[in-house]
Design an enzyme around this catalytic site. Structure first.
Site, PDB file in Angstrom:
ATOM      1  N   HIS A   1     -61.858 -16.510 -22.051  1.00 44.31           N
ATOM      2  CA  HIS A   1     -60.688 -17.249 -21.614  1.00 44.31           C
ATOM      3  C   HIS A   1     -61.063 -18.702 -21.305  1.00 44.31           C
ATOM      4  CE1 HIS A   1     -58.771 -13.289 -21.101  1.00 44.31           C
ATOM      5  NE2 HIS A   1     -57.635 -13.959 -21.174  1.00 44.31           N
TER       6      HIS A   1
ATOM      7  N   LYS B   1     -59.165 -20.272 -15.867  1.00 45.73           N
ATOM      8  CA  LYS B   1     -58.826 -18.918 -15.398  1.00 45.73           C
ATOM      9  C   LYS B   1     -59.706 -18.567 -14.202  1.00 45.73           C
ATOM     10  CE  LYS B   1     -57.989 -14.195 -16.955  1.00 45.73           C
ATOM     11  NZ  LYS B   1     -56.669 -14.193 -16.288  1.00 45.73           N
TER      12      LYS B   1
ATOM     13  N   THR C   1     -56.363  -8.113 -18.508  1.00 49.39           N
ATOM     14  CA  THR C   1     -56.273  -7.418 -19.795  1.00 49.39           C
ATOM     15  C   THR C   1     -57.531  -6.611 -20.070  1.00 49.39           C
ATOM     16  OG1 THR C   1     -54.836  -9.161 -20.657  1.00 49.39           O
ATOM     17  CG2 THR C   1     -55.920  -7.737 -22.278  1.00 49.39           C
TER      18      THR C   1
END
Length: 233
Positions: A131, A135, A142
């Protein structure tokens, strides 16, 4: 439909754009500096805030009788508390670790593959997720969902970010500039490897899915998931 945005960062702004394009209006924009919450002109609330503020935001919406969906991760140790609170308030709540249509299809593929691999202990399982550097939580929600699906269907009993012990799934969480989200599950043996992978090209899929979920949950009561919205699984 009148939508309250609980969290007005990059995702909140993407959701706003898509909501306006779908002829909705924004009734409230909540940032970390917001102190006044007026839900009197709101049909649905969408929470993409911070792990430290998500629970309070969700409860405020439920207190006001407003259905709320949340895509904030990093607060799920209080998930059961929110479910109980929603039922107490006779409200509507939907949480998804990922609102993307493609990711929710990927969840179903992951579930089926883990069922098939459960009888083959010679394969070791690992997850890689990548990511953007903004983040805040690792691993991603997920990735945790993917790991929990595998645990449910195999002999694995936990996941870890460190050196895995027997029956633990290694999640390799990487943070790289300008990567919206990539998740790959690999089953590796001495003979071969099997991998499935989902790559997001931008945030639009997440934002669109969140707005679709908001449209779906309006006027409903109960606790739901994206499986209900998309009628899959």
């Amino acid at each position: 439909m009148k939508i309250a945005l609980l969290g007005y960062g990059k995702m909140g702004k993407s959701i706003e754009t898509i909501a306006l394009n779908r002829n909705h209006t924004i009734s409230l924009k909540v940032s970390s500096a917001t102190t006044a919450f007026d839900f009197s002109n709101t049909d649905v609330a969408i929470d993409f805030s911070l792990p430290t503020t998500a629970v309070a935001n969700i409860k405020r919406a439920l207190d006001a009788g407003v259905p709320v969906i949340s895509g904030t991760t990093g607060w799920l140790d209080q998930y059961q508390d929110i479910l109980d609170y929603c039922k107490e308030k006779n409200g509507a709540f939907l949480y998804a670790s990922n609102f993307s249509l493609g990711v929710n299809i990927f969840f179903e593929i992951n579930k089926r593959l883990s069922e098939l691999m459960s009888d083959f202990p010679e394969y070791t399982t690992s997850i890689e997720e990548i990511h953007h550097t903004q983040k805040l939580d690792a691993p991603s929600g997920t990735a945790i969902t993917l790991a929990e699906q595998i645990i449910e269907n195999t002999n694995y009993n936990n996941w870890t970010l460190d050196q895995p012990q027997p029956k633990e799934i290694l999640i390799d969480a990487k943070r790289i500039e300008n990567v919206p989200g990539t998740h790959e599950i690999t089953y590796n043996s001495e003979i071969d490897a099997i991998s499935i992978k989902h790559t997001a090209h931008n945030r639009q899929g997440f934002a669109l899915g969140a707005v679709i979920a908001a449209e779906w949950i309006k006027d409903k009561k109960g606790v739901f998931s994206m499986k209900d919205v998309l009628n899959i699984g």
